[in-house]
Write an enzyme that holds these catalytic residues in place. Structure first.
Site, PDB file in Angstrom:
ATOM      1  CG  LEU A   9      -8.108   3.360  -6.530  1.00  7.53           C
ATOM      2  CD1 LEU A   9      -6.448   3.621  -6.850  1.00  7.53           C
ATOM      3  CD2 LEU A   9      -8.611   2.684  -7.725  1.00  7.53           C
ATOM      4  NE  ARG A  16       2.299  -2.536   5.114  1.00  5.08           N
ATOM      5  CZ  ARG A  16       2.657  -1.134   4.979  1.00  5.08           C
ATOM      6  NH1 ARG A  16       3.381  -0.623   5.700  1.00  5.08           N
ATOM      7  NH2 ARG A  16       2.100  -0.337   3.996  1.00  5.08           N
ATOM      8  CG  ASN A 170       0.575  11.163  -4.781  1.00  7.78           C
ATOM      9  OD1 ASN A 170      -0.458  12.016  -4.762  1.00  7.78           O
ATOM     10  ND2 ASN A 170       0.682  10.061  -5.163  1.00  7.78           N
ATOM     11  CG  ASN A 227      -0.940   1.333   4.577  1.00 11.51           C
ATOM     12  OD1 ASN A 227      -1.565   1.029   4.030  1.00 11.51           O
ATOM     13  ND2 ASN A 227      -0.204   2.578   4.733  1.00 11.51           N
ATOM     14  CB  ALA A 379     -35.590  -5.801  46.772  1.00 12.17           C
TER      15      ALA A 379
HETATM   16  C1  UD1 Z   1       0.193   5.280  -3.403  1.00 11.71           C
HETATM   17  C2  UD1 Z   1       0.960   6.026  -4.269  1.00 11.71           C
HETATM   18  C3  UD1 Z   1       1.934   7.014  -3.455  1.00 11.71           C
HETATM   19  C4  UD1 Z   1       0.910   7.926  -2.512  1.00 11.71           C
HETATM   20  C5  UD1 Z   1       0.390   6.930  -1.516  1.00 11.71           C
HETATM   21  C6  UD1 Z   1      -0.458   7.605  -0.610  1.00 11.71           C
HETATM   22  C7  UD1 Z   1       1.069   4.754  -6.408  1.00 11.71           C
HETATM   23  C8  UD1 Z   1       2.022   4.009  -7.397  1.00 11.71           C
HETATM   24  N1  UD1 Z   1       1.507   5.514  -5.274  1.00 11.71           N
HETATM   25  O1  UD1 Z   1       1.116   4.397  -2.900  1.00 11.71           O
HETATM   26  O2  UD1 Z   1       2.480   8.000  -4.372  1.00 11.71           O
HETATM   27  O3  UD1 Z   1       2.053   8.498  -1.638  1.00 11.71           O
HETATM   28  O4  UD1 Z   1      -0.328   6.002  -2.171  1.00 11.71           O
HETATM   29  O5  UD1 Z   1      -1.238   6.605   0.123  1.00 11.71           O
HETATM   30  O6  UD1 Z   1      -0.308   5.015  -6.815  1.00 11.71           O
HETATM   31  N2  UD1 Z   1      -5.141  -0.433  -4.939  1.00 11.71           N
HETATM   32  C9  UD1 Z   1      -5.815  -1.186  -5.714  1.00 11.71           C
HETATM   33  N3  UD1 Z   1      -5.194  -2.072  -6.460  1.00 11.71           N
HETATM   34  C10 UD1 Z   1      -3.684  -2.296  -6.680  1.00 11.71           C
HETATM   35  C11 UD1 Z   1      -2.811  -1.539  -5.991  1.00 11.71           C
HETATM   36  C12 UD1 Z   1      -3.609  -0.626  -5.020  1.00 11.71           C
HETATM   37  O7  UD1 Z   1      -7.031  -1.093  -5.533  1.00 11.71           O
HETATM   38  O8  UD1 Z   1      -3.473  -2.884  -7.421  1.00 11.71           O
HETATM   39  C13 UD1 Z   1      -5.599   0.378  -3.831  1.00 11.71           C
HETATM   40  C14 UD1 Z   1      -5.084  -0.005  -2.236  1.00 11.71           C
HETATM   41  O9  UD1 Z   1      -6.291  -0.610  -1.966  1.00 11.71           O
HETATM   42  C15 UD1 Z   1      -5.216   1.323  -1.658  1.00 11.71           C
HETATM   43  C16 UD1 Z   1      -4.697   2.185  -2.899  1.00 11.71           C
HETATM   44  O10 UD1 Z   1      -4.809   1.853  -4.066  1.00 11.71           O
HETATM   45  O11 UD1 Z   1      -6.383   1.698  -1.108  1.00 11.71           O
HETATM   46  C17 UD1 Z   1      -3.295   2.768  -2.728  1.00 11.71           C
HETATM   47  O12 UD1 Z   1      -2.378   1.693  -2.704  1.00 11.71           O
HETATM   48  P1  UD1 Z   1      -1.198   1.302  -2.000  1.00 11.71           P
HETATM   49  O13 UD1 Z   1      -0.631   0.054  -2.461  1.00 11.71           O
HETATM   50  O14 UD1 Z   1      -1.504   1.453  -0.655  1.00 11.71           O
HETATM   51  O15 UD1 Z   1      -0.271   2.621  -2.613  1.00 11.71           O
HETATM   52  P2  UD1 Z   1       0.892   2.952  -2.049  1.00 11.71           P
HETATM   53  O16 UD1 Z   1       2.077   2.188  -2.253  1.00 11.71           O
HETATM   54  O17 UD1 Z   1       0.520   3.380  -0.596  1.00 11.71           O
HETATM   55 CA    CA Z   2      -0.949   2.709   1.208  1.00 12.86          CA
END
Ligand code: UD1
Ligand code: CA
Length: 448
Positions: A9, A16, A170, A227, A379
């Site tokens: 993902l 940020r 998690n 982040n 030199a």
């Molecule tokens: C997520 C988890 C959380 C965990 C945390 C660890 C969920 C709802 N929550 O939260 O439980 O503790 O990761 O880091 O999953 N991304 C996409 N598409 C989207 C949203 C996110 O590709 O629509 C990708 C982001 O680029 C990132 C990853 O998924 O690489 C995690 O997304 P992020 O929004 O950072 O999740 P957290 O809120 O940190």
């Molecule tokens: Ca994150």
């Protein structure tokens, strides 16, 4: 048939980071962040991984190239939606699905192997990584029932104060049975912020009585998600420690590893000693028994065994064995120094070959030159290789002696064993064995 399909993902905006570049392209120890999970994915499975990317992430797709399938998520509707999009894009998908993040570069391959091992032993619907940490880092909390079985994952924003106090977090790394995942992703309901949370699958599995396993991550550092720029620097420092430790275990000495910067693509031979404030960058390869002295930057260069480089900048250069460079010299792309060459201080070499045992010790510039063996570059010698329009070559044959402050106006050739007097401006080829002097230099006598 390959058992494991991997989804990375990487569609998140990375707001940020406050950057013009997509978050996952920010480098850590010289490598874009996304490379770390991608390389692990390629090592773990022969099935092409899927990288989920955001709108307009052509640069991310370019980095990924042919190594993975990229899927555009379109609207970013959460981690559950991202995985759904990935699976929808693929018709033949392996029976197990591993989900990784593009912004968690410190996660080790060994950790994921442990997760896979547990998953394959118990064959639950979901196996996921958890970590115990007093600092919740904004992570989802792993809520368990009185018996200690996982009940659900609650995101920080939606957690009660009791749930917020939970220290089991998690990590965000999951292995699913693909069939189960495919049939249950459509059951996710959007949260008030419009997002579909992958983590809600835990509660869904619990409710229908599907088994869940967790694997505990021991080294908390691995869970660091990037982040912000502060977390980027933290990841960089952790990765740097890891890289330097690896080379120390492989027989390289670091006087002060905390102040030595070795990028991920570098190789270093045994019994080489590296001083503080050294930067070894890109595709650099250092041989055995070298001394890389303080204040040196070496980028994309190959350094042979037994070389000494101090307080100098070396870029795109090749040094054979036992070459000495510095202090305060600059070797630019296309420099090739044969065995035993000495480059002293305030010397610059660009796109030039210097033959075995040639010495160029003080205040000189060689550009577009081919120099034989045993040559002495006095030199202040300068190759005047640029006439304002084009670059011209200089050839200096074996055992020639270039007097101090000689200007070699290219194109020009100095023959074997020829000599130039101090201050000569050489505008015409010097025959082998001649001594030239003056401005412009003329033959004074034959020295052979
Ligand atoms: C997520 C988890 C959380 C965990 C945390 C660890 C969920 C709802 N929550 O939260 O439980 O503790 O990761 O880091 O999953 N991304 C996409 N598409 C989207 C949203 C996110 O590709 O629509 C990708 C982001 O680029 C990132 C990853 O998924 O690489 C995690 O997304 P992020 O929004 O950072 O999740 P957290 O809120 O940190
Ligand atoms: Ca994150």
């Amino acid at each position: 048939m390959e058992k494991l399909g991997i989804v990375i993902l990487a569609a998140g905006l990375g707001k940020r980071m406050n950057s013009k570049a997509p978050k996952v392209l920010h480098p850590i120890c010289g490598k874009p962040m996304l490379e770390y999970p991608l390389e692990i994915a390629l090592a773990l499975s022969s099935h092409k991984p899927i990288v989920v990317i955001g709108h307009g992430s052509t640069e991310v797709a370019k980095l990924v190239g042919e190594r993975a399938t990229t899927v555009h998520q379109g609207e970013l509707l959460g981690t559950g939606h991202a995985v759904l999009k990935a699976l929808e894009s693929s018709t033949s998908w392996p029976p197990e699905t591993l989900v990784l993040y593009g912004d968690m570069p410190l996660l080790r391959k060994e950790t994921i192997e442990k997760l896979l091992e547990a998953h394959r032993k118990q064959k639950p619907a979901i196996t996921f990584l958890t970590v115990h940490s007093p600092d919740p880092m904004g992570f989802g909390r792993v809520v368990r029932d009185e018996k200690g079985n996982v009940a659900k994952i609650v995101e920080e924003a939606e957690a009660t104060s009791q749930e917020k106090a939970v220290t089991e977090l998690n990590v965000g790394v999951y292995c699913f049975q693909s069939e189960w995942l495919r049939s249950h992703l459509p059951l996710l309901k959007p949260h008030p912020n419009g997002e579909y949370y992958l983590t809600d699958l835990i509660a869904i599995a619990v409710e229908e009585g599907s088994p869940i396993e967790t694997v505990l991550l021991e080294d908390r550092e691995e869970a660091l998600g990037v982040n912000t720029r502060v977390q980027l620097a933290m990841a960089e420092a952790a990765m740097r420690r890891r890289i330097n430790r690896y080379w120390m275990e492989n027989g390289v000495s670091f006087i002060n590893p905390e102040a030595t910067y070795v990028e991920a693509g570098v190789e270093i031979g045994r019994d080489t000693v590296i001083y503080p404030n050294v930067f070894l960058l890109g595709r650099t390869k250092i041989g055995e028994d070298c001394i890389i002295g303080p204040g040196t930057i070496i980028r994309d260069s190959e350094i042979g065994d037994g070389c000494v480089v101090e307080a100098s900048v070396v870029e795109g250069a090749t040094l054979e064995r036992e070459v000495k460079v510095g202090p305060f010299s600059h070797l630019r792309p296309g420099t090739h120094l044969a065995q035993g060459v000495h480059i002293g201080n305030f010397a610059e070499v660009k796109n030039s070959y210097l033959g075995p045992g040639t010495k160029m010790n003080h205040f000189s510039y060689l550009g577009d030159a081919t120099v034989g063996s045993g040559v002495n570059i006095g030199a202040g010698t300068i190759t005047c290789n640029f006439d304002g329009y084009t670059k011209h070559p200089t050839v200096i044959e074996d055992e020639a002696f270039i007097g101090s402050d000689t200007m070699l106006v290219a194109p020009v050739k100095v023959g074997k064993k020829a000599r130039t007097g101090a201050g000569s401006v050489v505008t015409r080829d010097v025959p082998p064995g001649a001594l030239v002097y003056g401005v412009p230099a003329k033959v004074k006598k034959w020295v052979l």
